[in-house]
Scaffold this motif. Structure first.
Motif, mmCIF file in Angstrom:
data_model
loop_
_atom_site.group_PDB
_atom_site.id
_atom_site.type_symbol
_atom_site.label_atom_id
_atom_site.label_comp_id
_atom_site.label_asym_id
_atom_site.label_seq_id
_atom_site.Cartn_x
_atom_site.Cartn_y
_atom_site.Cartn_z
ATOM 1 N N VAL A 186 0.831 -1.199 0.000
ATOM 2 C CA VAL A 186 0.000 0.000 0.000
ATOM 3 C C VAL A 186 0.871 1.257 0.000
ATOM 4 N N TRP A 187 1.806 1.324 0.924
ATOM 5 C CA TRP A 187 2.631 2.542 1.025
ATOM 6 C C TRP A 187 3.531 2.712 -0.196
ATOM 7 N N GLU A 188 3.958 1.575 -0.780
ATOM 8 C CA GLU A 188 4.824 1.657 -1.969
ATOM 9 C C GLU A 188 4.072 2.243 -3.165
ATOM 10 N N ASN A 189 2.790 1.864 -3.305
ATOM 11 C CA ASN A 189 1.979 2.436 -4.377
ATOM 12 C C ASN A 189 1.862 3.953 -4.222
ATOM 13 N N ILE A 190 1.590 4.374 -3.000
ATOM 14 C CA ILE A 190 1.453 5.814 -2.753
ATOM 15 C C ILE A 190 2.768 6.517 -3.081
ATOM 16 N N ARG A 191 3.861 5.925 -2.597
ATOM 17 C CA ARG A 191 5.201 6.493 -2.796
ATOM 18 C C ARG A 191 5.523 6.621 -4.286
ATOM 19 N N LEU A 192 5.195 5.569 -5.039
ATOM 20 C CA LEU A 192 5.474 5.537 -6.468
ATOM 21 C C LEU A 192 4.735 6.662 -7.199
ATOM 22 N N TYR A 193 3.424 6.751 -6.974
ATOM 23 C CA TYR A 193 2.639 7.777 -7.654
ATOM 24 C C TYR A 193 3.081 9.183 -7.261
ATOM 25 N N ALA A 194 3.266 9.380 -5.951
ATOM 26 C CA ALA A 194 3.659 10.707 -5.473
ATOM 27 C C ALA A 194 5.005 11.094 -6.082
ATOM 28 N N GLY A 195 5.905 10.124 -6.194
ATOM 29 C CA GLY A 195 7.217 10.364 -6.776
ATOM 30 C C GLY A 195 7.116 10.752 -8.248
ATOM 31 N N ILE A 196 6.256 10.034 -8.966
ATOM 32 C CA ILE A 196 6.069 10.334 -10.386
ATOM 33 C C ILE A 196 5.591 11.773 -10.564
ATOM 34 N N TYR A 197 4.737 12.224 -9.650
ATOM 35 C CA TYR A 197 4.218 13.586 -9.750
ATOM 36 C C TYR A 197 5.154 14.610 -9.111
ATOM 37 N N LYS A 252 9.439 14.537 2.196
ATOM 38 C CA LYS A 252 8.843 14.952 3.478
ATOM 39 C C LYS A 252 7.322 15.046 3.370
ATOM 40 N N GLU A 253 6.908 15.683 2.277
ATOM 41 C CA GLU A 253 5.479 15.883 2.069
ATOM 42 C C GLU A 253 4.777 14.536 1.855
ATOM 43 N N ILE A 254 5.456 13.657 1.098
ATOM 44 C CA ILE A 254 4.876 12.338 0.840
ATOM 45 C C ILE A 254 4.654 11.604 2.158
ATOM 46 N N GLU A 255 5.667 11.672 3.024
ATOM 47 C CA GLU A 255 5.600 10.964 4.295
ATOM 48 C C GLU A 255 4.429 11.467 5.149
ATOM 49 N N ARG A 256 4.346 12.789 5.229
ATOM 50 C CA ARG A 256 3.288 13.387 6.052
ATOM 51 C C ARG A 256 1.909 13.048 5.487
ATOM 52 N N THR A 261 1.052 10.653 3.483
ATOM 53 C CA THR A 261 0.755 9.219 3.498
ATOM 54 C C THR A 261 0.139 8.838 4.837
ATOM 55 N N ALA A 262 0.764 9.303 5.909
ATOM 56 C CA ALA A 262 0.251 8.993 7.244
ATOM 57 C C ALA A 262 -1.164 9.532 7.408
ATOM 58 N N GLU A 263 -1.355 10.758 6.919
ATOM 59 C CA GLU A 263 -2.658 11.408 6.998
ATOM 60 C C GLU A 263 -3.724 10.607 6.247
ATOM 61 N N LEU A 264 -3.351 10.205 5.035
ATOM 62 C CA LEU A 264 -4.294 9.486 4.174
ATOM 63 C C LEU A 264 -4.683 8.145 4.796
ATOM 64 N N LEU A 265 -3.675 7.396 5.251
ATOM 65 C CA LEU A 265 -3.957 6.065 5.801
ATOM 66 C C LEU A 265 -4.849 6.180 7.034
ATOM 67 N N VAL A 301 -5.149 7.861 -4.116
ATOM 68 C CA VAL A 301 -3.829 8.016 -4.722
ATOM 69 C C VAL A 301 -3.909 8.940 -5.947
ATOM 70 N N SER A 302 -5.018 8.841 -6.684
ATOM 71 C CA SER A 302 -5.141 9.645 -7.906
ATOM 72 C C SER A 302 -5.275 11.142 -7.600
ATOM 73 N N ILE A 303 -5.693 11.481 -6.368
ATOM 74 C CA ILE A 303 -5.783 12.915 -6.035
ATOM 75 C C ILE A 303 -4.752 13.308 -4.975
ATOM 76 N N PHE A 304 -3.780 12.420 -4.749
ATOM 77 C CA PHE A 304 -2.776 12.623 -3.694
ATOM 78 C C PHE A 304 -1.945 13.883 -3.941
ATOM 79 N N HIS A 305 -1.706 14.203 -5.208
ATOM 80 C CA HIS A 305 -0.888 15.369 -5.552
ATOM 81 C C HIS A 305 -1.747 16.614 -5.771
#
Lengths: 247, 303
Positions: A96-107, A112-116, A118-122, A150-154
Motif C-alpha cells: 500500500v505505502w509503496e503504491n502511494i510512494r510511487l505515484y507521489a514520486g512520479i508527480y 517529506k510531504e509524501i511521508e506526512r 501518506t500517514a494522513e491518508l492512511l 492516490v489519484s488525487i494525492f498530488h
C-alpha cells in the motif's frame, strides 16, 4: 458570479482513417464540479477522454485542460490531472505505502510531504494497519477507495475517473461517491464515466455522447425535464436508441 | 425437476475463504441469478459446478451428474461463458464457432437455430478476428460459442459487466429468449437492477449466500421502515438526514436519499421536514418507499 472554467473544448474531433470517433464536441467543465461523462460503449467516450488527458492529439478542434492546450502542452496537462480507472489503478505486487510512494514520486512530490500526507491518508481511510499489505490482498472496494485517494494525492486540478465503481458492492459504491463529493468540495474537478445510471444522478451536470457527438448536456433534473423522463436511465435509453453505430 | 443441486460447497485459496458453505438448487428451465460484487466468490462457484476446479468440501450435481465423478459426461451438457473473454483472439468469428462446435463433436449447422438470432448480428464480421471485435460483439460471439453444442444448462459469469445500460437490456432479452427454448440458465451480475429479471436469485457476499428467493419475496421481506426523501440540495441532504433522530441507515439512492428508521417510534416525518426547511432545504419530498433489491442487499450485508 463568473465560474472558473477548467476544461474547455471547441469542435474537438478525432478521426481514425475514415472513422470519426469524436465528432466536433464543444463543452465546458467548471472548477469543483462533478461532471458525468456518459455514453454507450463505442460512443467515443474513451477517445475523448484520452485527448483531454493529453494521451492523444485531436485531428481538429481545440481544447484546454487546467489552462493548458491539449494539442501542444499535453505534458503539462499530465502533471495537472489525476487518473483512475476500474481496469487499472494500483500495482498489485506493491505494498500500500509503496503504491502511494510511487505515484507521489512520479508527480514530483517531495519526500517529506509524501511521508506526512501518506500517514494522513492512511489514517483518514482507517488503513494504517494495511500500510504494509500487498495491494493484491485487499478487497476490491478497498482497492478502489485507495486508488481514488492516490489519484488525487498530488492535489490535481482535475481527476478523471473511468468507470471507477464497476463491480463494487452497493455500500462501497456509495462510500466512493462520498469521497468524490469531498474531493469536489476541496475544489478538485471530477470528470467521471459510469454505467450505473443512479450515479448519473449524483453528478452536478451530465453529458451523453451518441455516435461521437455530445447529444445532451445539462443537470440531471433538467435532462429529465427535457426528455420527459422519470429517471436518467430513461434519458440515456431514449438517446442511445438513436445511435447508428454500435461500437 | 431439479437441474442443479449444490450442498454446502466450501473452497479456500490459502488463507482466503472463497466459498463458505454454499447450498442451492436450480429447477429445470429456471433463470437463476447470483448477485453480488466482484470478489464475493461467484467465479469460484461457477468453476466448481463447471467441473473445472474441485471444492474442498460439499457436493454438487448438475443434470443428475456428479461434478467430480461424472465430469466427462457433464461437460457435454454445460455451456459456460466465463467472465473474461475466453475465445481465440487470432481466429475469426467463424473459426471460433466451428472450433467450439467440433470440440463438442457437432457442427454449426446442426444447432444453428439456437444461435440464429444472436449470430445474425455477427454475420457481417464473420471473417474478422475475434481479437478485433468490439466488446459487445465479443460478448455475443462468446455466447454463441457457449451454445453451439446445445447444452442443457448455460452458465454466464458476469456477461454484462462494463456494458452500457442499453446493451445490457438487449443481452437480457437474448437470455429470456434462450430460457423459452428450454435452457436452464445461471447468470451472475454485480448489477442489482438485473436481479428482477431472474426467476430466483441468490445474494452473495464474501463466499456466502445471504438469501435465496424470488426477487419479489426478497423485496417483500425487507423488515425495516424505508423512506425516500429529496430536496433542492441533495448533497447536504444526505448528511442532514443521516444525523436526524430516529434515522438508522441512510444512503444516496439515485435522485433520492433512502433511509431506514429504528422502528421505535422515535422518528417523526414532520419533524424531519421542519428541520430540513430550517436548514435551508426547499422542494422537500418525503415518502415511504418499497425496498429494491439493492436496498435489500445493503440491509442483509449489514447484519
Amino acid at each position: 458570479m463568473e465560474r472558473e472554467i477548467v476544461i474547455h473544448t471547441e469542435e474537438l474531433t478525432k478521426r481514425f482513417g475514415n472513422f470519426t470517433a469524436v465528432d466536433r464536441i464543444s463543452f465546458d467543465v467548471y472548477k469543483g464540479e462533478v461532471f458525468g461523462f456518459l455514453g454507450a460503449n463505442g460512443a467515443g467516450k474513451t477517445t475523448a477522454m484520452r485527448m483531454l488527458c493529453g494521451l492523444s492529439r485531436p485531428t481538429s478542434g481545440t481544447g484546454t485542460v487546467a489552462g493548458y492546450d491539449i494539442s501542444r502542452q499535453y505534458e503539462k496537462i499530465k502533471s495537472s490531472i489525476g487518473y483512475m480507472s476500474q481496469k487499472f489503478s494500483l500495482y498489485e505486487d506493491l505494498k500500500v505505502w509503496e503504491n502511494i510512494r510511487l505515484y507521489a514520486g512520479i508527480y514530483g512530490m517531495k519526500d517529506k510531504e509524501i511521508e506526512r500526507k501518506t500517514a494522513e491518508l492512511l489514517e483518514r481511510l482507517h488503513f494504517t494497519r494495511e500500510r504494509n499489505a500487498m495491494v493484491r490482498s485487499l478487497p476490491l472496494g478497498w482497492k478502489q477507495k485507495l486508488a481514488f485517494s492516490v489519484s488525487i494525492f498530488h492535489d490535481p486540478a482535475i481527476v478523471f475517473l473511468d468507470e471507477p465503481t464497476g463491480g463494487v458492492d452497493p455500500y462501497t459504491r456509495r462510500q466512493f461517491w462520498e469521497m468524490i463529493y469531498e474531493a469536489a468540495d476541496r475544489g478538485i474537478t471530477v470528470f467521471v464515466t459510469t454505467h450505473y445510471m443512479d450515479e448519473a444522478e449524483y453528478c452536478d451536470r451530465v453529458s451523453i455522447m451518441v455516435d461521437g457527438r455530445i447529444d445532451a448536456l445539462d443537470t440531471p433534473a433538467n435532462l429529465k425535464a427535457q426528455f420527459g423522463a422519470e429517471s436518467m436511465d430513461e434519458v440515456f435509453r431514449s438517446l442511445a436508441r438513436k445511435a447508428e453505430r454500435s461500437e | 425437476m431439479l437441474s442443479v443441486e449444490v450442498s454446502d460447497i466450501r473452497k479456500r485459496y490459502g488463507d482466503t475463504v472463497a466459498l463458505d458453505g454454499v447450498s442451492f438448487n436450480v429447477g429445470k428451465g429456471e433463470l437463476f441469478g447470483i448477485i453480488g460484487p466482484d470478489g464475493a466468490g461467484k467465479t469460484t462457484l461457477f468453476r466448481i459446478i463447471a467441473t473445472l476446479i474441485l471444492a474442498d468440501e460439499g457436493t454438487a450435481t448438475v443434470e443428475g451428474f456428479d461434478v467430480v465423478k461424472d465430469y466427462k459426461e457433464l461437460r457435454k451438457r454445460i455451456g459456460y461463458m466465463p467472465g473474461r473473454f475466453s475465445l481465440y483472439q487470432d481466429l475469426t468469428v467463424e473459426e471460433n464457432l466451428s472450433f467450439f462446435a467440433s470440440v463438442f463433436g457437432t457442427t454449426i449447422k446442426e444447432n444453428y437455430y439456437l444461435i440464429e438470432n444472436i449470430y445474425k448480428m455477427l454475420e457481417p464480421f464473420r471473417k474478422r478476428r475475434a481479437g478485433k471485435l468490439s466488446g459487445g460483439m465479443k460478448q455475443k460471439l462468446a455466447l454463441c460459442c457457449a451454445l453451439i453444442h446445445k447444452p442443457d444448462i448455460l452458465y454466464l459469469d458476469e456477461p454484462t459487466t462494463g456494458v452500457d445500460p442499453v446493451s445490457r437490456k438487449e443481452f437480457w432479452e437474448m437470455l429470456k429468449k434462450l430460457q423459452q427454448d428450454g435452457i436452464t440458465i445461471i447468470v451472475s451480475t454485480p448489477y442489482m437492477d438485473e436481479a428482477v429479471l431472474c426467476d430466483r436469485i441468490a445474494l452473495i457476499k464474501e463466499g456466502r449466500f445471504m438469501t435465496i428467493d424470488t426477487p419479489e419475496n426478497i423485496r417483500a421481506g425487507f423488515a425495516d421502515e424505508l423512506w425516500a426523501v429529496r430536496s433542492d440540495r441533495m448533497h447536504e441532504l444526505l448528511y442532514a438526514v443521516r444525523s436526524f433522530r430516529g434515522v438508522d441507515n441512510c444512503y444516496a439512492f439515485g435522485e433520492t436519499v433512502h433511509f431506514t428508521t429504528f422502528g421505535d417510534g422515535s422518528f417523526s416525518p414532520d419533524a424531519l421536514k421542519d428541520r430540513l426547511r430550517a436548514v435551508g432545504h426547499g422542494d422537500i419530498r418525503l415518502e415511504r418507499t418499497r425496498a429494491t433489491i439493492e436496498d435489500c442487499y445493503m440491509s442483509l450485508a449489514r447484519e
